[in-house]
Write an enzyme that holds these catalytic residues in place. Structure first.
Site, PDB file in Angstrom:
ATOM      1  N   ARG A 110     -55.073  54.652 -17.854  1.00  0.00           N
ATOM      2  CA  ARG A 110     -56.237  55.270 -17.196  1.00  0.00           C
ATOM      3  C   ARG A 110     -55.825  56.518 -16.412  1.00  0.00           C
ATOM      4  O   ARG A 110     -56.605  57.452 -16.275  1.00  0.00           O
ATOM      5  CB  ARG A 110     -57.018  54.278 -16.344  1.00  0.00           C
ATOM      6  CG  ARG A 110     -56.235  53.566 -15.291  1.00  0.00           C
ATOM      7  CD  ARG A 110     -57.107  52.653 -14.457  1.00  0.00           C
ATOM      8  NE  ARG A 110     -57.730  51.600 -15.227  1.00  0.00           N
ATOM      9  CZ  ARG A 110     -59.003  51.221 -15.107  1.00  0.00           C
ATOM     10  NH1 ARG A 110     -59.793  51.810 -14.254  1.00  0.00           N
ATOM     11  NH2 ARG A 110     -59.483  50.240 -15.821  1.00  0.00           N
ATOM     12  N   TYR A 219     -51.787  45.366 -24.793  1.00  0.00           N
ATOM     13  CA  TYR A 219     -51.805  46.455 -25.784  1.00  0.00           C
ATOM     14  C   TYR A 219     -50.866  47.568 -25.349  1.00  0.00           C
ATOM     15  O   TYR A 219     -50.554  47.701 -24.163  1.00  0.00           O
ATOM     16  CB  TYR A 219     -53.227  46.983 -26.030  1.00  0.00           C
ATOM     17  CG  TYR A 219     -54.024  47.353 -24.803  1.00  0.00           C
ATOM     18  CD1 TYR A 219     -53.917  48.604 -24.208  1.00  0.00           C
ATOM     19  CD2 TYR A 219     -54.933  46.450 -24.252  1.00  0.00           C
ATOM     20  CE1 TYR A 219     -54.681  48.947 -23.099  1.00  0.00           C
ATOM     21  CE2 TYR A 219     -55.699  46.787 -23.134  1.00  0.00           C
ATOM     22  CZ  TYR A 219     -55.565  48.038 -22.566  1.00  0.00           C
ATOM     23  OH  TYR A 219     -56.326  48.372 -21.468  1.00  0.00           O
ATOM     24  N   ASP A 296     -69.957  52.766 -12.037  1.00  0.00           N
ATOM     25  CA  ASP A 296     -69.966  51.469 -11.349  1.00  0.00           C
ATOM     26  C   ASP A 296     -70.934  51.435 -10.171  1.00  0.00           C
ATOM     27  O   ASP A 296     -71.389  50.367  -9.782  1.00  0.00           O
ATOM     28  CB  ASP A 296     -68.553  51.134 -10.840  1.00  0.00           C
ATOM     29  CG  ASP A 296     -67.690  50.494 -11.921  1.00  0.00           C
ATOM     30  OD1 ASP A 296     -68.130  50.425 -13.082  1.00  0.00           O
ATOM     31  OD2 ASP A 296     -66.558  50.064 -11.593  1.00  0.00           O
TER      32      ASP A 296
HETATM   33  C1  LIG Z   1     -59.110  44.677 -14.615  1.00  0.00           C
HETATM   34  C2  LIG Z   1     -60.071  45.734 -15.114  1.00  0.00           C
HETATM   35  C3  LIG Z   1     -59.969  46.194 -16.416  1.00  0.00           C
HETATM   36  C4  LIG Z   1     -60.867  47.142 -16.904  1.00  0.00           C
HETATM   37  N1  LIG Z   1     -60.747  47.564 -18.189  1.00  0.00           N
HETATM   38  C5  LIG Z   1     -61.638  48.466 -18.678  1.00  0.00           C
HETATM   39  C6  LIG Z   1     -61.522  48.922 -20.035  1.00  0.00           C
HETATM   40  O1  LIG Z   1     -60.610  48.529 -20.766  1.00  0.00           O
HETATM   41  N2  LIG Z   1     -62.450  49.815 -20.495  1.00  0.00           N
HETATM   42  C7  LIG Z   1     -63.466  50.278 -19.696  1.00  0.00           C
HETATM   43  O2  LIG Z   1     -64.271  51.087 -20.163  1.00  0.00           O
HETATM   44  N3  LIG Z   1     -63.576  49.864 -18.405  1.00  0.00           N
HETATM   45  C8  LIG Z   1     -62.698  48.984 -17.885  1.00  0.00           C
HETATM   46  N4  LIG Z   1     -62.796  48.582 -16.583  1.00  0.00           N
HETATM   47  C9  LIG Z   1     -63.890  49.125 -15.742  1.00  0.00           C
HETATM   48  C10 LIG Z   1     -63.559  50.512 -15.251  1.00  0.00           C
HETATM   49  O3  LIG Z   1     -62.316  50.521 -14.592  1.00  0.00           O
HETATM   50  C11 LIG Z   1     -64.646  50.988 -14.285  1.00  0.00           C
HETATM   51  O4  LIG Z   1     -65.909  50.677 -14.799  1.00  0.00           O
HETATM   52  C12 LIG Z   1     -64.557  52.499 -14.082  1.00  0.00           C
HETATM   53  O5  LIG Z   1     -63.328  52.839 -13.515  1.00  0.00           O
HETATM   54  C13 LIG Z   1     -65.708  52.959 -13.174  1.00  0.00           C
HETATM   55  O6  LIG Z   1     -65.556  54.346 -12.940  1.00  0.00           O
HETATM   56  P1  LIG Z   1     -66.382  55.022 -11.751  1.00  0.00           P
HETATM   57  O7  LIG Z   1     -65.974  56.455 -11.769  1.00  0.00           O
HETATM   58  O8  LIG Z   1     -67.806  54.666 -11.830  1.00  0.00           O
HETATM   59  O9  LIG Z   1     -65.849  54.315 -10.419  1.00  0.00           O
HETATM   60  P2  LIG Z   1     -64.389  54.348  -9.783  1.00  0.00           P
HETATM   61  O10 LIG Z   1     -63.349  54.446 -10.810  1.00  0.00           O
HETATM   62  O11 LIG Z   1     -64.330  53.188  -8.841  1.00  0.00           O
HETATM   63  O12 LIG Z   1     -64.367  55.697  -8.957  1.00  0.00           O
HETATM   64  C14 LIG Z   1     -65.080  55.836  -7.741  1.00  0.00           C
HETATM   65  C15 LIG Z   1     -64.411  56.926  -6.941  1.00  0.00           C
HETATM   66  O13 LIG Z   1     -65.203  57.187  -5.787  1.00  0.00           O
HETATM   67  C16 LIG Z   1     -64.358  57.330  -4.667  1.00  0.00           C
HETATM   68  N5  LIG Z   1     -65.181  56.996  -3.487  1.00  0.00           N
HETATM   69  C17 LIG Z   1     -65.651  55.790  -3.126  1.00  0.00           C
HETATM   70  N6  LIG Z   1     -66.382  55.885  -2.014  1.00  0.00           N
HETATM   71  C18 LIG Z   1     -66.386  57.198  -1.663  1.00  0.00           C
HETATM   72  C19 LIG Z   1     -66.967  57.920  -0.587  1.00  0.00           C
HETATM   73  N7  LIG Z   1     -67.713  57.318   0.356  1.00  0.00           N
HETATM   74  N8  LIG Z   1     -66.755  59.261  -0.514  1.00  0.00           N
HETATM   75  C20 LIG Z   1     -66.020  59.901  -1.458  1.00  0.00           C
HETATM   76  N9  LIG Z   1     -65.428  59.237  -2.500  1.00  0.00           N
HETATM   77  C21 LIG Z   1     -65.621  57.911  -2.597  1.00  0.00           C
HETATM   78  C22 LIG Z   1     -63.223  56.342  -4.938  1.00  0.00           C
HETATM   79  O14 LIG Z   1     -62.081  56.650  -4.181  1.00  0.00           O
HETATM   80  C23 LIG Z   1     -63.024  56.521  -6.424  1.00  0.00           C
HETATM   81  O15 LIG Z   1     -62.108  57.551  -6.730  1.00  0.00           O
HETATM   82  C24 LIG Z   1     -61.897  47.639 -16.061  1.00  0.00           C
HETATM   83  C25 LIG Z   1     -61.998  47.181 -14.742  1.00  0.00           C
HETATM   84  C26 LIG Z   1     -61.094  46.246 -14.263  1.00  0.00           C
HETATM   85  C27 LIG Z   1     -61.230  45.779 -12.858  1.00  0.00           C
END
Ligand SMILES: Cc1cc2nc3c(=O)[nH]c(=O)nc-3n(C[C@H](O)[C@H](O)[C@H](O)COP(=O)(O)OP(=O)(O)OC[C@H]3O[C@@H](n4cnc5c(N)ncnc54)[C@H](O)[C@@H]3O)c2cc1C
Length: 407
Positions: A110, A219, A296
């Site tokens: 990632r 993997y 998310d």
């Molecule tokens: C064990 C595990 C395995 C996974 N495997 C997969 C997979 O194989 N394939 C897949 O598609 N998904 C997978 N996922 C899910 C995936 O990791 C998440 O759905 C994805 O990372 C979500 O991305 P996002 O950008 O929405 O949120 P996040 O990656 O959580 O990013 C949110 C960002 O916002 C920042 N932030 C938070 N609050 C604030 C604030 N108040 N002010 C400023 N910044 C802030 C955080 O620091 C972070 O950088 C997995 C999850 C887990 C737990």
């Protein structure tokens, strides 16, 4: 409403969802300002599976070819019983799969995906990236928004996309449904060099080992240099008000009955950090005026379909197109919400269901395995809706499959 210049769209969160959205918007002529609370942009954790719906979105963002040096294209997804080692079923990711979906199934680190997204954002003159900024509030004013950060700064923009993840602070401004729901499961994950692998480890496949209340996924990533593992189990010691559950001793005890390859994997998995599993009930309201949720923050899901990041990438593509097509930002956000919420709700519910099917007790597993025994490896029936995603026709752009991923 394609535009050039003007007040920026403010994006809260520089994870996969936030950066993909920044890129998608900038490529459509928008100014973008990303605010990330961490001191640096980066990803922790390990591997990521990216199904064809995600590689299609990455092609739309124009970065699929840049991922080629880091991504691995597995041959199959192989599902085995964690105790006996017996095959439950497998999915052939070869020629027929590629032909059916047009885009590859990839696995990668990632951190590598985030680095490629970050480099692409940095190469865009329209994107400002700021780390070390924790957003604490958003206020709608006239034809814009003002964002406040914990260090006392304020930022003005034309609209705000909350891509601030599972524990989103901004979600409550759109839909106040409390904290995420704990699944009572915990994950340990990590990587090690393939040179340290044991004989017979499936280096060309994604391997899923399942048992009662547990599973292990393995993997290769980083062009085949590293081996990635995720071990997940339900903790009998779960207590919402305590951290003393899902501990490494429980990990060892839960997997103790595993077959030799499972034990070899568990022995090598990192124990320094664990991830507790959460999701939420799907919601149909992702937007309020000039604020929209993404990734998310909008639709946190259990990771059993490996789709959380894939859905965030789809969100990014659809949101940028929807804003382009709309009269103004609030109606663009509403169009985005309408195009996304039912699909992601289906993924959220299906992820829970897959967890149930994987983690069923031994009698249930015997029945399940008997039902799956005759399933052909190239039977894609139950994947069509998920992997066959294409942006709605009004948001389709050109997304050619890079030569490197053809054939
Ligand atoms: C064990 C595990 C395995 C996974 N495997 C997969 C997979 O194989 N394939 C897949 O598609 N998904 C997978 N996922 C899910 C995936 O990791 C998440 O759905 C994805 O990372 C979500 O991305 P996002 O950008 O929405 O949120 P996040 O990656 O959580 O990013 C949110 C960002 O916002 C920042 N932030 C938070 N609050 C604030 C604030 N108040 N002010 C400023 N910044 C802030 C955080 O620091 C972070 O950088 C997995 C999850 C887990 C737990």
């Amino acid at each position: 409403m394609a535009r050039s210049g003007g007040a920026p769209v403010l994006i809260v969160g520089g994870g996969i969802g936030g950066l993909a959205t920044a890129l998608a918007l900038a490529r459509r002529g928008r100014e973008v300002h990303v605010l990330e609370k961490a001191a640096q942009f980066g990803e922790i954790g390990a591997g990521l599976q990216l199904a064809p719906n995600a590689s299609h979105a990455l092609a739309q963002l124009g970065i699929l070819d840049l991922l080629a040096p880091y991504a691995v294209r597995p041959r199959r997804i192989v599902w085995r019983d964690a105790r006996s080692g017996n095959l439950v079923t497998e999915l052939d990711l070869g020629a027929r799969f590629q032909e059916r979906y047009g885009y590859p199934y990839l696995v990668m680190h990632r951190g590598d995906l985030l680095d490629v997204l970050l480099a692409a954002c940095r190469a865009e003159g329209r994107i400002v990236l700021e780390s070390g900024r924790t957003v604490i509030d958003v206020e709608e004013r006239d034809a814009g928004v003002r964002i406040y950060t914990a260090d006392g700064a304020a930022f003005d923009g034309v609209a705000c996309v909350a891509a601030d993840g599972l524990w989103s602070k901004l979600r409550a401004l759109v839909h106040a449904d409390g904290d995420p729901i704990p699944a009572r499961y915990v994950a340990y994950r990590g990587t090690f060099p393939v040179s340290a692998l044991w004989d017979g480890a499936g280096l060309e496949d994604v391997t899923l080992w399942t048992g009662h209340g547990l599973h292990l996924v393995q993997y290769p990533i980083r062009g085949g240099e590293l081996f990635n593992q995720v071990a997940v189990f339900r903790s009998d010691r779960f207590r919402a008000d305590s951290d003393d559950w899902g501990t490494p001793d429980e990990l060892d005890a839960r997997f103790a009955g595993g077959c030799a390859p499972v034990l070899a994997g568990i022995e090598r998995i990192g124990r320094e950090r664990r991830w507790t599993m959460y999701d939420r009930e799907p919601i149909g309201c992702w937007t309020r005026g000039r604020l929209a949720l993404l990734g998310d923050a909008a639709h946190p899901m259990l990771q059993y379909l490996a789709q959380g990041a894939c859905q965030a990438l789809e969100d990014a593509v659809v949101l940028a197109h929807a804003l382009d097509a709309a009269e103004d930002e609030p109606s663009g956000f509403l169009a985005y919400q309408q195009q996304r919420y039912l699909r992601t709700a289906r993924v959220q519910y299906s992820a829970r269901l897959f967890g149930e099917i994987w983690h069923v007790n031994e009698v249930g597993a015997t029945l399940r395995d008997a039902m799956l025994a005759r399933r052909a490896p190239d039977d894609f029936t139950h994947l069509e809706w998920l992997y066959g995603w294409r942006p709605p026709s009004n948001v389709r752009g050109t997304a050619r499959l890079p030569r490197i991923f053809r054939g």
